[in-house]
Design a protein around this motif. Structure first.
Motif, PDB file in Angstrom:
ATOM      1  N   VAL A   1      -6.520   3.173  -0.056  1.00  0.00           N
ATOM      2  CA  VAL A   1      -5.801   2.082  -0.420  1.00  0.00           C
ATOM      3  C   VAL A   1      -5.461   1.005   0.611  1.00  0.00           C
ATOM      4  O   VAL A   1      -5.325  -0.207   0.179  1.00  0.00           O
ATOM      5  CB  VAL A   1      -4.429   3.003  -0.998  1.00  0.00           C
ATOM      6  N   LEU A   2      -5.380   1.438   1.656  1.00  0.00           N
ATOM      7  CA  LEU A   2      -5.027   0.379   2.856  1.00  0.00           C
ATOM      8  C   LEU A   2      -6.266  -0.429   2.944  1.00  0.00           C
ATOM      9  O   LEU A   2      -6.198  -1.777   3.160  1.00  0.00           O
ATOM     10  CB  LEU A   2      -4.832   1.026   4.125  1.00  0.00           C
ATOM     11  N   TRP A   3      -7.524  -0.004   2.800  1.00  0.00           N
ATOM     12  CA  TRP A   3      -8.811  -0.782   2.807  1.00  0.00           C
ATOM     13  C   TRP A   3      -8.935  -1.593   1.468  1.00  0.00           C
ATOM     14  O   TRP A   3      -9.099  -2.978   1.816  1.00  0.00           O
ATOM     15  CB  TRP A   3     -10.119   0.190   2.907  1.00  0.00           C
ATOM     16  N   LEU A   4      -8.477  -1.010   0.551  1.00  0.00           N
ATOM     17  CA  LEU A   4      -8.798  -1.939  -0.771  1.00  0.00           C
ATOM     18  C   LEU A   4      -7.722  -3.044  -0.850  1.00  0.00           C
ATOM     19  O   LEU A   4      -8.017  -4.106  -1.573  1.00  0.00           O
ATOM     20  CB  LEU A   4      -9.068  -0.813  -1.832  1.00  0.00           C
ATOM     21  N   ASP A   5      -6.598  -2.607  -0.533  1.00  0.00           N
ATOM     22  CA  ASP A   5      -5.551  -3.554  -0.806  1.00  0.00           C
ATOM     23  C   ASP A   5      -5.540  -4.877  -0.242  1.00  0.00           C
ATOM     24  O   ASP A   5      -5.271  -5.977  -0.324  1.00  0.00           O
ATOM     25  CB  ASP A   5      -4.177  -2.880  -0.435  1.00  0.00           C
ATOM     26  N   ARG A   6      -6.307  -4.846   1.222  1.00  0.00           N
ATOM     27  CA  ARG A   6      -6.718  -5.992   2.033  1.00  0.00           C
ATOM     28  C   ARG A   6      -7.642  -6.987   1.114  1.00  0.00           C
ATOM     29  O   ARG A   6      -7.638  -8.289   1.745  1.00  0.00           O
ATOM     30  CB  ARG A   6      -7.283  -5.464   3.316  1.00  0.00           C
ATOM     31  N   VAL A   7      -8.429  -6.609   0.449  1.00  0.00           N
ATOM     32  CA  VAL A   7      -9.369  -7.548  -0.393  1.00  0.00           C
ATOM     33  C   VAL A   7      -9.021  -7.688  -1.811  1.00  0.00           C
ATOM     34  O   VAL A   7      -9.768  -8.443  -2.385  1.00  0.00           O
ATOM     35  CB  VAL A   7     -10.888  -6.952  -0.007  1.00  0.00           C
ATOM     36  N   LEU A   8      -8.151  -6.939  -2.424  1.00  0.00           N
ATOM     37  CA  LEU A   8      -7.788  -7.234  -3.982  1.00  0.00           C
ATOM     38  C   LEU A   8      -6.752  -8.733  -4.018  1.00  0.00           C
ATOM     39  O   LEU A   8      -6.236  -8.966  -3.270  1.00  0.00           O
ATOM     40  CB  LEU A   8      -6.912  -5.912  -4.290  1.00  0.00           C
ATOM     41  N   VAL A   9      -7.451  -9.337  -4.970  1.00  0.00           N
ATOM     42  CA  VAL A   9      -6.740 -10.491  -5.405  1.00  0.00           C
ATOM     43  C   VAL A   9      -5.152 -10.342  -5.757  1.00  0.00           C
ATOM     44  O   VAL A   9      -4.404 -10.948  -5.101  1.00  0.00           O
ATOM     45  CB  VAL A   9      -7.441 -11.183  -6.749  1.00  0.00           C
ATOM     46  N   ASP A  10      -4.887  -9.097  -6.268  1.00  0.00           N
ATOM     47  CA  ASP A  10      -3.770  -8.799  -6.698  1.00  0.00           C
ATOM     48  C   ASP A  10      -3.570  -7.132  -6.574  1.00  0.00           C
ATOM     49  O   ASP A  10      -3.843  -6.523  -7.621  1.00  0.00           O
ATOM     50  CB  ASP A  10      -3.402  -9.190  -8.201  1.00  0.00           C
ATOM     51  N   PRO A  11      -3.083  -7.113  -5.377  1.00  0.00           N
ATOM     52  CA  PRO A  11      -2.982  -5.439  -5.088  1.00  0.00           C
ATOM     53  C   PRO A  11      -1.928  -4.860  -5.923  1.00  0.00           C
ATOM     54  O   PRO A  11      -1.862  -3.698  -5.798  1.00  0.00           O
ATOM     55  CB  PRO A  11      -2.906  -5.332  -3.624  1.00  0.00           C
TER      56      PRO A  11
ATOM     57  N   SER B   1       0.874  -1.312   0.038  1.00  0.00           N
ATOM     58  CA  SER B   1       0.006  -0.061   0.089  1.00  0.00           C
ATOM     59  C   SER B   1       0.880   1.330   0.086  1.00  0.00           C
ATOM     60  O   SER B   1       0.506   2.109  -0.400  1.00  0.00           O
ATOM     61  CB  SER B   1      -0.977   0.015   1.261  1.00  0.00           C
ATOM     62  N   ILE B   2       1.844   1.273   0.675  1.00  0.00           N
ATOM     63  CA  ILE B   2       2.737   2.432   0.613  1.00  0.00           C
ATOM     64  C   ILE B   2       3.305   2.761  -0.526  1.00  0.00           C
ATOM     65  O   ILE B   2       3.440   3.596  -1.012  1.00  0.00           O
ATOM     66  CB  ILE B   2       4.208   2.352   1.799  1.00  0.00           C
ATOM     67  N   THR B   3       3.829   1.500  -1.376  1.00  0.00           N
ATOM     68  CA  THR B   3       4.226   1.635  -2.761  1.00  0.00           C
ATOM     69  C   THR B   3       3.503   2.388  -3.468  1.00  0.00           C
ATOM     70  O   THR B   3       3.551   3.227  -4.395  1.00  0.00           O
ATOM     71  CB  THR B   3       4.816   0.427  -3.041  1.00  0.00           C
ATOM     72  N   LYS B   4       1.992   2.039  -3.295  1.00  0.00           N
ATOM     73  CA  LYS B   4       0.910   2.133  -4.176  1.00  0.00           C
ATOM     74  C   LYS B   4       0.649   3.859  -3.944  1.00  0.00           C
ATOM     75  O   LYS B   4       0.450   4.363  -5.062  1.00  0.00           O
ATOM     76  CB  LYS B   4      -0.207   1.450  -4.161  1.00  0.00           C
ATOM     77  N   ILE B   5       0.706   4.142  -2.962  1.00  0.00           N
ATOM     78  CA  ILE B   5       0.345   5.437  -2.381  1.00  0.00           C
ATOM     79  C   ILE B   5       1.376   6.399  -3.125  1.00  0.00           C
ATOM     80  O   ILE B   5       0.959   7.600  -3.429  1.00  0.00           O
ATOM     81  CB  ILE B   5       0.024   5.807  -0.947  1.00  0.00           C
TER      82      ILE B   5
END
Length: 443
Positions: free
Chosen positions: A150-160, A99-103
């Motif tokens: 992003v923190l919320w969504l990455d927890r449930v993404l199949v491939d974040p 998530s940090i990388t994505k943000i």
């Protein structure tokens, strides 16, 4: 051989209709605001809510209605195409580094787009100033809210590890990134950056006109009725399209799968919009020299024929607006966000382009000129034909993109080649005319 069946649409008709309900409800409130404020004893000016803020709020009402319909009725958040698995959320400590990388990738993307706005002079002139004010006000909330989202969504993404992550990884340099994913990411955000600013800039004018409109003006003549009905339909198009550009998020299954990778597609689209527009006053494809619209050329016609001509123009504009409404949350130029097979797309693959160009031909009548100069008439007609050719080019570049990306679109395209559609009916008529044998002279 049995003809293929029409593939199901990725967007239900209810999504767009919900957006229309939200939009018209807010429009009614804004028009009736003087009476509402008076009865509630509000200390506000007793006049319609016709300003830019009210126009922007309309996007909220229509967008919220479409989002609620999508989740509560269509349940789009459960579709596999979202890339989300709600049943197995990961612990936060498993995704925090991702998530940090994505943000980092997202924030860097927005910074680059913001810099582009700063250096592009046209964004600080005319109606674009309003867009810059809106985006400037949204900047801080956008940066702050992106973190919990992003923190919320990455927890449930199949491939974040999506395009934003790959761009962030490229910037940070700690992990390997996929350059193709970075390119996909940037094409999608280039679309959003360019078109969001444009769409925001054109929200206020139409809203101000329609919220202050006197009904007596509408019924004054066939010309007035046609003008105001088309203005209303253009307002629908702009408002619903704006929602589509803003709500490109995975929980609504409205994410951009990919933006057009073909340079020809970008050129064909961008020449239709400022600052690159080729159809504006004095531009190479300006077909308006010495022209006057249909209200001038047909002014002496009998009233029934004027109503008929105006009705055709309104119907064409309605098809154009319907083509946007049918997208629901997924309207966007130059992108693949799913396949539409219902609404006007049941009858032609490009209802917006077809109806828009027919409207221009019938409303402008470019072969009639006030200069009484045959050269002007020929030139305007030829240039109008070139404008239509640009939209044909746009259609073909879009098809090339979607045929390469989406198996469902390939099914839809194959079905359209055999189904009894509008374009096939026109094609048959033209083909029959070409094949008709020439009349033989009498013996």
């Amino acid at each position: 051989m049995t003809a293929p069946s029409r593939p199901p649409s990725d967007v239900s008709a209810g999504v767009g209709l919900a957006g229309l309900v939200g939009l018209f409800a807010w429009l009614a409130v804004c028009r009736a605001w003087p009476a509402i404020a008076f009865h509630l004893g509000l200390a506000t000016p007793l006049e319609p809510l016709s300003g830019p803020t009210a126009a922007l709020a309309a996007v909220l009402f229509s967008g919220l209605a479409m989002a609620l319909w999508s989740v509560l009725v269509d349940k789009v958040h459960r579709r596999p195409s979202t890339g989300i698995d709600w049943t197995r959320p990961r612990p936060l400590d498993e995704v925090i580094d991702i998530s940090i990388t994505k943000i980092a990738g997202l924030w860097a993307t927005w910074a680059v787009i913001g810099f582009a706005y700063c250096v592009a002079r046209w964004y600080w002139q005319g109606q674009y100033v309003f867009a810059m004010e809106v985006l400037g006000a949204a900047m801080l909330p956008l940066f702050v809210l992106s973190v919990p989202y992003v923190l919320w969504l990455d927890r449930v993404l199949v491939d974040p590890r999506d395009g934003a992550w790959h761009f962030g990884a490229m910037l940070i340099g700690r992990e390997a990134c996929d350059p193709e994913q970075v390119r996909i990411h940037w094409r999608a955000w280039a679309v959003k950056g360019f078109f969001c600013a444009f769409m925001i800039s054109i929200l206020p004018p139409g809203w101000a006109e329609l919220t202050r409109l006197d009904w007596a003006e509408v019924f004054a003549s066939p010309f007035a009725m046609t003008h105001w009905l088309t203005e209303l339909l253009f307002l629908v198009d702009v408002q619903i399209a704006m929602v589509g550009y803003l709500l490109t998020c995975k929980p609504l299954d409205a994410q951009i799968r990919s933006a057009n990778p073909h340079l020809a597609g970008w050129v064909a689209a961008l020449v239709c919009y400022p600052p690159f527009i080729l159809m504006g006053p004095g531009s190479p494809l300006d077909y308006h020299y010495g022209t006057a619209d249909w209200s001038v050329w047909l002014a002496g016609w009998p009233a029934p024929l004027l109503w008929l001509w105006g009705g055709v123009l309104v119907a064409l504009t309605a098809v154009y607006a319907w083509a946007t409404v049918a997208f629901g949350l997924r309207f966007s130029n130059l992108t693949w966000r799913g396949t539409l097979t219902n609404g006007p797309y049941r009858w032609t693959r490009h209802p917006a382009y077809l109806s828009k160009n027919l409207f221009w031909w019938l409303s402008t009548l470019p072969f009639l000129v006030t200069t009484h100069n045959v050269n002007d008439a020929v030139r305007n007609t030829a240039i109008m034909a070139l404008v239509s050719a640009v939209y044909f080019w746009r259609a073909k570049t879009e098809e090339a993109h979607l045929l390469a990306e989406d198996p469902k679109y390939r099914e839809y395209h194959a079905w359209m080649e055999q189904a009894p559609t509008l374009t096939r009916a026109l094609g048959r008529l033209l083909g029959a005319a070409r094949r008709r044998p020439a009349l033989q002279p009498a013996e």
